[in-house]
Write an enzyme that holds these catalytic residues in place. Sequence first.
Site, PDB file in Angstrom:
ATOM      1  N   GLU A 439      61.032 -26.933 -10.117  1.00 24.87           N
ATOM      2  CA  GLU A 439      60.466 -25.641 -10.209  1.00 24.87           C
ATOM      3  C   GLU A 439      60.916 -24.972 -11.570  1.00 24.87           C
ATOM      4  O   GLU A 439      61.200 -23.907 -11.591  1.00 24.87           O
ATOM      5  CB  GLU A 439      59.960 -24.627  -9.074  1.00 24.87           C
ATOM      6  CG  GLU A 439      58.839 -24.871  -8.399  1.00 24.87           C
ATOM      7  CD  GLU A 439      57.699 -25.033  -8.844  1.00 24.87           C
ATOM      8  OE1 GLU A 439      57.461 -24.402  -9.942  1.00 24.87           O
ATOM      9  OE2 GLU A 439      56.866 -25.944  -8.485  1.00 24.87           O
TER      10      GLU A 439
HETATM   11  C1  LIG Z   1      63.460 -33.793  -4.926  1.00 25.47           C
HETATM   12  C2  LIG Z   1      62.521 -33.341  -6.184  1.00 25.47           C
HETATM   13  C3  LIG Z   1      61.069 -33.043  -6.163  1.00 25.47           C
HETATM   14  C4  LIG Z   1      60.482 -32.959  -7.015  1.00 25.47           C
HETATM   15  N1  LIG Z   1      59.144 -32.480  -7.071  1.00 25.47           N
HETATM   16  C5  LIG Z   1      58.383 -32.188  -8.024  1.00 25.47           C
HETATM   17  C6  LIG Z   1      56.576 -32.395  -7.722  1.00 25.47           C
HETATM   18  O1  LIG Z   1      56.205 -32.185  -6.657  1.00 25.47           O
HETATM   19  N2  LIG Z   1      56.158 -32.097  -8.923  1.00 25.47           N
HETATM   20  C7  LIG Z   1      56.781 -32.321 -10.266  1.00 25.47           C
HETATM   21  O2  LIG Z   1      55.735 -32.323 -11.318  1.00 25.47           O
HETATM   22  N3  LIG Z   1      57.802 -32.518 -10.300  1.00 25.47           N
HETATM   23  C8  LIG Z   1      58.720 -32.568  -9.296  1.00 25.47           C
HETATM   24  N4  LIG Z   1      60.062 -32.611  -9.546  1.00 25.47           N
HETATM   25  C9  LIG Z   1      60.730 -32.733 -10.966  1.00 25.47           C
HETATM   26  C10 LIG Z   1      61.534 -31.457 -11.293  1.00 25.47           C
HETATM   27  O3  LIG Z   1      60.521 -30.298 -11.392  1.00 25.47           O
HETATM   28  C11 LIG Z   1      62.319 -31.790 -12.535  1.00 25.47           C
HETATM   29  O4  LIG Z   1      63.293 -32.898 -11.992  1.00 25.47           O
HETATM   30  C12 LIG Z   1      62.883 -30.579 -12.974  1.00 25.47           C
HETATM   31  O5  LIG Z   1      62.079 -29.688 -13.671  1.00 25.47           O
HETATM   32  C13 LIG Z   1      63.980 -30.863 -14.179  1.00 25.47           C
HETATM   33  O6  LIG Z   1      63.442 -31.861 -14.910  1.00 25.47           O
HETATM   34  P1  LIG Z   1      64.460 -33.337 -15.223  1.00 25.47           P
HETATM   35  O7  LIG Z   1      64.881 -33.655 -14.122  1.00 25.47           O
HETATM   36  O8  LIG Z   1      63.573 -34.234 -16.299  1.00 25.47           O
HETATM   37  O9  LIG Z   1      65.800 -32.722 -15.943  1.00 25.47           O
HETATM   38  P2  LIG Z   1      65.899 -32.557 -17.540  1.00 25.47           P
HETATM   39  O10 LIG Z   1      64.947 -31.823 -17.948  1.00 25.47           O
HETATM   40  O11 LIG Z   1      66.398 -33.980 -18.177  1.00 25.47           O
HETATM   41  O12 LIG Z   1      67.299 -31.540 -17.386  1.00 25.47           O
HETATM   42  C14 LIG Z   1      68.610 -32.188 -17.447  1.00 25.47           C
HETATM   43  C15 LIG Z   1      69.595 -30.976 -17.742  1.00 25.47           C
HETATM   44  O13 LIG Z   1      69.524 -30.372 -19.292  1.00 25.47           O
HETATM   45  C16 LIG Z   1      68.994 -29.114 -18.954  1.00 25.47           C
HETATM   46  N5  LIG Z   1      67.977 -28.655 -19.980  1.00 25.47           N
HETATM   47  C17 LIG Z   1      67.167 -29.179 -20.471  1.00 25.47           C
HETATM   48  N6  LIG Z   1      66.068 -28.681 -21.513  1.00 25.47           N
HETATM   49  C18 LIG Z   1      66.854 -27.703 -21.631  1.00 25.47           C
HETATM   50  C19 LIG Z   1      66.854 -26.722 -22.535  1.00 25.47           C
HETATM   51  N7  LIG Z   1      65.798 -26.490 -23.356  1.00 25.47           N
HETATM   52  N8  LIG Z   1      67.742 -25.657 -22.639  1.00 25.47           N
HETATM   53  C20 LIG Z   1      68.648 -25.578 -21.765  1.00 25.47           C
HETATM   54  N9  LIG Z   1      69.117 -26.673 -20.919  1.00 25.47           N
HETATM   55  C21 LIG Z   1      68.001 -27.530 -20.711  1.00 25.47           C
HETATM   56  C22 LIG Z   1      68.484 -28.744 -17.689  1.00 25.47           C
HETATM   57  O14 LIG Z   1      68.773 -27.345 -17.027  1.00 25.47           O
HETATM   58  C23 LIG Z   1      69.326 -29.878 -16.685  1.00 25.47           C
HETATM   59  O15 LIG Z   1      70.594 -29.071 -16.418  1.00 25.47           O
HETATM   60  C24 LIG Z   1      60.913 -32.967  -8.386  1.00 25.47           C
HETATM   61  C25 LIG Z   1      62.235 -33.268  -8.536  1.00 25.47           C
HETATM   62  C26 LIG Z   1      62.975 -33.606  -7.400  1.00 25.47           C
HETATM   63  C27 LIG Z   1      64.501 -34.256  -7.726  1.00 25.47           C
END
Ligand SMILES: Cc1cc2nc3c(=O)[nH]c(=O)nc-3n(C[C@H](O)[C@H](O)[C@H](O)COP(=O)(O)OP(=O)(O)OC[C@H]3O[C@@H](n4cnc5c(N)ncnc54)[C@H](O)[C@@H]3O)c2cc1C
Length: 607
Positions: A439
């Site tokens: 989220e």
């Molecule tokens: C167990 C689990 C359940 C989930 N359930 C759902 C679901 O039901 N539906 C769904 O759609 N998704 C779901 N997700 C996905 C989840 O919402 C994402 O993992 C999350 O939004 C982060 O995206 P990412 O993993 O690609 O990390 P990234 O976006 O790659 O981020 C990596 C790091 O970079 C930082 N970062 C990225 N962009 C910026 C920025 N512009 N400025 C500063 N810092 C930044 C982040 O804070 C983080 O520390 C789930 C994930 C998990 C692990």
Amino acid sequence: MSAYRAPLRDMQFALRELAGVEGVAALPGYEDTLDVLDSVLEEAGAFAAGVLDPLNRTGDKQGCTWKDGEVSTPAGFKEAYKKFADAGWIGLPVPAEYGGQGLPQILLGPTLEMWNAANIGFANGPLLNQGAIEAIELVGSHEQKQRYIPNLVSGRWTGTMCLTEPQAGSDLAQVRARAVPDGDRYRITGTKIFITFGEHDMAENIIHLVLARLPGAPEGTKGISLFIVPKFIVNDDGSLGDRNDVVCASIEHKLGINANPTCTLNYGEKGNGAVGYLVGEPNRGLEYMFIMMNAARFSVGVQGIALADRAYQSALEYAKERIQGRDLKPGSRTPEPIVKHPDVRRMLMLQKATIEAMRGLAYVTAASLDYAARHPDEKVRKEHKAFVELMIPVVKGWCTESAVELCSTALQVFGGMGYIEETGIAQQYRDVRIITIYEGTTGIQALDLVGRKLLRDMGAAATSVGRKMEGVARECGAHSDATVKRVGEALGKALATLNEASQWIGMNAMGDLHKAFACSVPYLRLWGVVAGGWQMARAARIAAEKIAANDSESDFYRAKLATAAFYASHVLSQAAWHKRQIVEGSGDVMQLSDAQFELDRKTAAAV
Ligand SMILES: Cc1cc2nc3c(=O)[nH]c(=O)nc-3n(C[C@H](O)[C@H](O)[C@H](O)COP(=O)(O)OP(=O)(O)OC[C@H]3O[C@@H](n4cnc5c(N)ncnc54)[C@H](O)[C@@H]3O)c2cc1C
């Protein structure tokens, strides 16, 4: 781990004395709230303890299994979901016309807390289901609402939120799933990852809410639309038809929340695309998601309170049982329970004080969600909306980050046994780790707080909340009770640091944006610490007045007062540190070049 006992008394305090549930009950449509409040809390506590808690450990150990695209949830989950639905918990905030109970959002504070404290692996299902219901209720057509919502409320079907793709996590502008018109429906192709309860065996059908792009849609966030993609197509008479082309390719092996499946879903693998139905208008999907995100982010903030409280309950019980070391007081000869030792006391107080502050802030925010939606006066609605928008990233970011630390503190109380799975605290520590990530990560919450909530309106919403906090600090600071006075003064000082930090960010945003955003997470935490202190100061004042009036629960209120005092010295005091990070340390964040991060790994030969 002993059975879960919901903190019903403190929930009542936060609901009635901090969040003013009576005011919410005066809003149109919520007149029954007070009549059912006590029974909702009691019954939810009993359900959490009796049905969900016993499945928490077994669910974690057993986990989910995937075979040929089908997913099995742990033993007992299917039956528990039916009981949960039959008891009406899914429909708590859903209007009666769809089979719900039509109760206010404020009741989601305690009920969500109980479900998640007892079993977050289970509770994630209803949480995402609620998101799907809200999306359809908010922007779905009349026909979509009638077709899907009653079945999502009754528990016959469940819903998912499908946003994330391999290349589109925090940055949803990069969503690539495609939707091509096909008569009055659409054909969806693409892959979604990390989808919670994306496939399972707990219900007959799964209704996926999917973000995808239409042909020729603009690049970026303005070209994303929202679609309903059912696992089984729903016939006009409501019966289930063909299996849709959405397949669960795998489930993840995770650090925690093992009881719920986190799925990779492939849409349209067979070639024609999965059948989908547009929700609302084309290209407005992300906008709709953002409207709903307030509720979803609030819920994840509450997950933080829930897990921290569950861990605290266990730590307290262990501290009373574990005999180790003599008391520091002179003459003490035999080993005592560790709860006697000041450092263990400090750890327990830190948990108790922070949890109560978070609970107060979350419930006050939930009440504002109700005022923003239902108050007859538009001006009042707008004020509450502005408050909610400012507070949601704080509730989500601060409560989840604090919860991770508090679960670690709870584990520390157990000593070596904390590291051993059989005590159960290790599971809490693993489970809690996800909540600062999904989220929207804490970094993304902080970006929202600084970029959209602070800078966009030139600090207007922050100033207005600041004035309310100042009023409480002033009144408490002048109170005749010495403890309330102390808490009020501490709040006043912490507030001054928050104002300084806000001004510093505002000034620097006009020049160097990297510098202005470098400490947005400490800024978010500063907000949490101060807003939590605001609620604790209010709590302290209420408690002192109850004690002065010889209230029959004076002991509860004396504990509240002492806990507020602890919060002032141990948590509110963090405000000064956060401010220094921002004002003095932001410039240090971007000092190294990318290459300089690697220099300490160069071998002597390479230098
Ligand atoms: C167990 C689990 C359940 C989930 N359930 C759902 C679901 O039901 N539906 C769904 O759609 N998704 C779901 N997700 C996905 C989840 O919402 C994402 O993992 C999350 O939004 C982060 O995206 P990412 O993993 O690609 O990390 P990234 O976006 O790659 O981020 C990596 C790091 O970079 C930082 N970062 C990225 N962009 C910026 C920025 N512009 N400025 C500063 N810092 C930044 C982040 O804070 C983080 O520390 C789930 C994930 C998990 C692990």
